[in-house]
Design an enzyme around this catalytic site. Sequence first.
Site, PDB file in Angstrom:
ATOM      1  CB  THR A  97      -1.031  -0.048   1.157  1.00  0.00           C
ATOM      2  OG1 THR A  97      -1.950   1.027   0.973  1.00  0.00           O
ATOM      3  CG2 THR A  97      -0.398   0.051   2.528  1.00  0.00           C
ATOM      4  CE  LYS A 108      -1.757   0.893  -3.303  1.00  0.00           C
ATOM      5  NZ  LYS A 108      -3.177   1.024  -3.668  1.00  0.00           N
ATOM      6  NE  ARG A 156      -7.260  21.285  -7.931  1.00  0.00           N
ATOM      7  CZ  ARG A 156      -6.988  21.108  -6.640  1.00  0.00           C
ATOM      8  NH1 ARG A 156      -7.631  21.802  -5.720  1.00  0.00           N
ATOM      9  NH2 ARG A 156      -6.081  20.230  -6.260  1.00  0.00           N
ATOM     10  N   GLY A 179     -16.926   2.725  -2.685  1.00  0.00           N
ATOM     11  CA  GLY A 179     -15.733   1.938  -3.007  1.00  0.00           C
ATOM     12  C   GLY A 179     -15.461   0.768  -2.077  1.00  0.00           C
TER      13      GLY A 179
HETATM   14  P1  ATR Z   1      -4.606   9.103  -5.857  1.00  0.00           P
HETATM   15  O1  ATR Z   1      -3.204   8.842  -6.320  1.00  0.00           O
HETATM   16  O2  ATR Z   1      -4.967   8.449  -4.555  1.00  0.00           O
HETATM   17  O3  ATR Z   1      -5.624   8.853  -6.901  1.00  0.00           O
HETATM   18  P2  ATR Z   1      -3.887  11.935  -5.858  1.00  0.00           P
HETATM   19  O4  ATR Z   1      -2.740  11.698  -6.741  1.00  0.00           O
HETATM   20  O5  ATR Z   1      -3.667  12.654  -4.593  1.00  0.00           O
HETATM   21  O6  ATR Z   1      -4.718  10.634  -5.476  1.00  0.00           O
HETATM   22  O7  ATR Z   1      -4.964  12.696  -6.772  1.00  0.00           O
HETATM   23  C1  ATR Z   1      -5.964  13.392  -6.206  1.00  0.00           C
HETATM   24  C2  ATR Z   1      -6.931  13.889  -7.303  1.00  0.00           C
HETATM   25  O8  ATR Z   1      -7.936  14.594  -6.611  1.00  0.00           O
HETATM   26  C3  ATR Z   1      -6.339  14.851  -8.297  1.00  0.00           C
HETATM   27  O9  ATR Z   1      -7.034  14.695  -9.508  1.00  0.00           O
HETATM   28  C4  ATR Z   1      -6.656  16.217  -7.671  1.00  0.00           C
HETATM   29  O10 ATR Z   1      -6.774  17.281  -8.585  1.00  0.00           O
HETATM   30  P3  ATR Z   1      -5.441  18.103  -9.095  1.00  0.00           P
HETATM   31  O11 ATR Z   1      -4.751  17.183 -10.029  1.00  0.00           O
HETATM   32  O12 ATR Z   1      -5.993  19.303  -9.754  1.00  0.00           O
HETATM   33  O13 ATR Z   1      -4.668  18.400  -7.854  1.00  0.00           O
HETATM   34  C5  ATR Z   1      -7.999  15.942  -7.084  1.00  0.00           C
HETATM   35  N1  ATR Z   1      -8.296  16.812  -5.969  1.00  0.00           N
HETATM   36  C6  ATR Z   1      -7.959  16.623  -4.685  1.00  0.00           C
HETATM   37  N2  ATR Z   1      -8.418  17.631  -3.914  1.00  0.00           N
HETATM   38  C7  ATR Z   1      -9.086  18.495  -4.741  1.00  0.00           C
HETATM   39  C8  ATR Z   1      -9.816  19.699  -4.557  1.00  0.00           C
HETATM   40  N3  ATR Z   1      -9.959  20.244  -3.357  1.00  0.00           N
HETATM   41  N4  ATR Z   1     -10.377  20.269  -5.635  1.00  0.00           N
HETATM   42  C9  ATR Z   1     -10.229  19.721  -6.869  1.00  0.00           C
HETATM   43  N5  ATR Z   1      -9.572  18.576  -7.105  1.00  0.00           N
HETATM   44  C10 ATR Z   1      -9.002  17.958  -6.053  1.00  0.00           C
END
Ligand code: ATR
Length: 282
Positions: A59, A63, A148, A242
């Site tokens: 985890t 990974k 975003r 999930g």
């Molecule tokens: P994981 O690897 O677990 O999928 P991550 O890499 O932290 O998670 O990705 C988080 C996702 O959530 C990203 O798409 C992030 O958007 P950005 O790429 O623009 O950062 C999105 N995300 C997290 N918090 C957000 C927020 N407050 N508003 C918009 N998008 C958010």
Amino acid sequence: MCGLIGNPVGHSISPVIHNTLADIMGIDLVYTTFKVEENQVEAAVKGAYALDILGMNVTVPHKQAVMRSLKEIDPLAEAIGAVNTLARVDGGYKGYNTDILGLERELEEENVCIKDNPVLIIGAGGAARAIAFLCASRGASSITVINRTVEKAQNIAEAVNGYYGIDSVKAVSIDQACALQGDRYVAIQTTSVGLYPDVDNVLIKDENFYRKVGVGVDIIYNPYTTRFMKILSNQGKPAYNGLKMLLYQGVAAFEIWNNCSVSKDMADRVYESMKEAMGINE
Ligand code: ATR
């Protein structure tokens, strides 16, 4: 003996999944957690092999890094670029991504069909990337990655299009997503927006966006019913969390390690044990 490496691992539900399965199936197996520091991943994998450990889960944050210490890697896990399950083979471990197999099994169980359907993936992190590969490999008619930061969605689109030699994966901003046409998208929410304790939050607030969605899946399971799911339910659409993805990533790993098949009835019993351990009453 099987176990989980990561950091932190203290609150993992995986021991409940595997020890319950071992119990139900009468398999002589014990599963525990091992906290492993970032510079110790290779040593941990070698040590596990030396100790005759049958299989490991991996985890956060290991990974990707663990892939350097493996003997073989399953092609889908290789394409995704992340491994969460190691299975013992001659001379080392083979890596798989059962997170994504878990989501696939949840979708099958809930009758959410990817093949020939348009998919929206909300977010562009590691989970979104894996889900985009899954949907492309299973024949989605189109995949639209909404984020975003559009550049990150574009990176995923390019990687998946390049890997499969297709051009059906597109990247859009949140505003563009609200202007999409269609009304039967399969929408998969992969961001941390809406995760406990921020339970009233949702990435796309415009309720008109949800009119384009036929069915939704949020990979969050805490809360059990997210804001994303509530908006869809209020529009009369099915929406899933999930928790079954989490269940089935474990089931898939257990099946690989033990060369067995876990029935739906057994999986349902494990699901109840997980809910009990997590204090979920819904
Ligand atoms: P994981 O690897 O677990 O999928 P991550 O890499 O932290 O998670 O990705 C988080 C996702 O959530 C990203 O798409 C992030 O958007 P950005 O790429 O623009 O950062 C999105 N995300 C997290 N918090 C957000 C927020 N407050 N508003 C918009 N998008 C958010």
